[in-house]
Design a protein around this motif. Structure first.
Motif, PDB file in Angstrom:
ATOM      1  N   ASN A 263      -4.063   7.393  -5.347  1.00  0.00           N
ATOM      2  CA  ASN A 263      -3.775   6.222  -6.172  1.00  0.00           C
ATOM      3  C   ASN A 263      -4.985   5.825  -7.004  1.00  0.00           C
TER       4      ASN A 263
ATOM      5  N   GLU B 165      -1.253  -1.740 -12.303  1.00  0.00           N
ATOM      6  CA  GLU B 165      -2.175  -1.301 -11.252  1.00  0.00           C
ATOM      7  C   GLU B 165      -3.632  -1.608 -11.590  1.00  0.00           C
TER       8      GLU B 165
ATOM      9  N   ALA C  65       0.824  -1.210   0.000  1.00  0.00           N
ATOM     10  CA  ALA C  65       0.000   0.000   0.000  1.00  0.00           C
ATOM     11  C   ALA C  65       0.858   1.259   0.000  1.00  0.00           C
TER      12      ALA C  65
ATOM     13  N   ASN D 143      -6.727  -2.544  -5.625  1.00  0.00           N
ATOM     14  CA  ASN D 143      -6.256  -1.504  -4.721  1.00  0.00           C
ATOM     15  C   ASN D 143      -7.316  -1.073  -3.718  1.00  0.00           C
TER      16      ASN D 143
ATOM     17  N   PHE E 230      -6.266  -3.719  -1.153  1.00  0.00           N
ATOM     18  CA  PHE E 230      -4.926  -3.581  -0.594  1.00  0.00           C
ATOM     19  C   PHE E 230      -4.790  -2.386   0.353  1.00  0.00           C
ATOM     20  N   ILE E 231      -5.218  -1.212  -0.106  1.00  0.00           N
ATOM     21  CA  ILE E 231      -4.935   0.012   0.648  1.00  0.00           C
ATOM     22  C   ILE E 231      -5.795   0.118   1.915  1.00  0.00           C
TER      23      ILE E 231
ATOM     24  N   SER F 115      -7.469  -1.167 -10.206  1.00  0.00           N
ATOM     25  CA  SER F 115      -8.203  -0.309  -9.273  1.00  0.00           C
ATOM     26  C   SER F 115      -8.963  -1.099  -8.219  1.00  0.00           C
TER      27      SER F 115
ATOM     28  N   LYS G 190       2.091   1.877  -3.492  1.00  0.00           N
ATOM     29  CA  LYS G 190       1.020   2.332  -4.370  1.00  0.00           C
ATOM     30  C   LYS G 190       0.661   3.797  -4.114  1.00  0.00           C
ATOM     31  N   THR G 191       0.554   4.174  -2.854  1.00  0.00           N
ATOM     32  CA  THR G 191       0.126   5.531  -2.529  1.00  0.00           C
ATOM     33  C   THR G 191       1.229   6.571  -2.728  1.00  0.00           C
TER      34      THR G 191
END
Length: 274
Positions: free
Chosen positions: A243, A207, A152, A212, A215-216, A209, A155-156
């Motif tokens: 992200n 990536e 995370a 994510n 994940f985040i 969406s 990604k961010t």
């Protein structure tokens, strides 16, 4: 024609026709079934992501093997979506073909994308909460929890355009996986068609969406619970949006233009001109 492709698979031309037919049915689903199927898809992709993190968190595996094996396990998500049945925003970018053929309206297209994206988010974040409460991330002395936070954090902290173009490449492969799965007539056909494009985008670090969306928030929950990673600061909802926005935009472009629209031009537009 089918014999050319072996095992009685549908030809690309027949797939294009199926995408149109399926797209009309998907766009005209009633609200509640559409939303519920979208929630399922978000959870299914989250399960693939969970499986991926188990592999990714093992430092004894070499980089290439970890990326490829992680990609193969992540393919579980789309296999569940296609075979068990669910509505996934990234795969549903192919509805653009039915729209381009004037079989569904712009309102129907946008309604589908909006409801399915929302349902995917509910399903992904709901699964993240369930997994967090199960203490699954505590496995391997907390290595899984640390890997979630590491993923995370990467990604961010990704620049906007990097996230965007990785989103483009990701969903081109996802939509190709959906496209090829429609060529198959059996569960095995569909699963094999899905594994290679999906494992390729995961191994390459592109990536997705909806992944994510799992994940985040999972990393945010773990941080709230006290888990840390020495290289990752506290992740916020603003970080999540930084992200999600470029990745969603990239996924949309990759799926609609580089797969849906191109195949529309090849297989449908040429018919109009003949």
């Amino acid at each position: 024609m089918n014999e050319i492709f072996g095992f009685d698979a549908f030809s690309p031309k027949e797939i294009a026709e199926k995408v149109d037919t399926v797209g009309v049915a998907k766009a005209r689903l009633p609200l509640l079934p559409m939303l519920m199927l979208a929630v399922l898809a978000g959870a299914f992709i989250g399960l693939g992501a969970l499986y991926f993190v188990v592999v990714k968190s093992d430092p004894t595996i070499g980089f290439a093997a970890r990326q490829v094996l992680g990609g193969v396990t992540f393919a579980l998500g789309l296999i569940l979506v296609i075979i068990a049945g669910a509505e996934l925003f990234t795969g549903n970018n192919l509805l653009v073909m039915a729209w381009a053929d004037r079989k569904i309206s712009t309102v129907e297209l946008l309604r589908s994308w909006l409801i399915v994206c929302l349902g995917n988010f509910i399903g992904a974040i709901g699964l993240a909460l369930l997994v967090y409460l199960s203490h699954h991330p505590d496995m391997n002395q907390g290595a899984i929890a640390r890997e979630y936070i590491n993923i995370a954090g990467a990604k961010t902290s990704m620049p906007f355009w990097t996230a965007f173009f990785r989103g483009v490449l990701c969903n081109a492969l996802v939509c190709l996986a959906v496209w090829m799965a429609l060529a198959g007539r059996s569960v095995v056909d569909k699963a094999v068609a899905i594994v290679f494009p999906i494992s390729a985008f995961v191994a390459a670090g592109f990536e997705h969406s909806v992944a994510n969306m799992y994940f985040i928030p999972m990393a945010m929950l773990l941080q709230l619970g006290g888990a840390t990673h020495e290289a990752v600061a506290s992740i916020t909802w603003l970080d999540f949006l930084s992200n999600l926005v470029p990745v969603l935009a990239g996924n949309l472009l990759g799926g609609t233009v580089f797969v849906g629209f191109i195949y529309h031009v090849i297989y449908q537009k040429t018919e109009d001109l003949s």
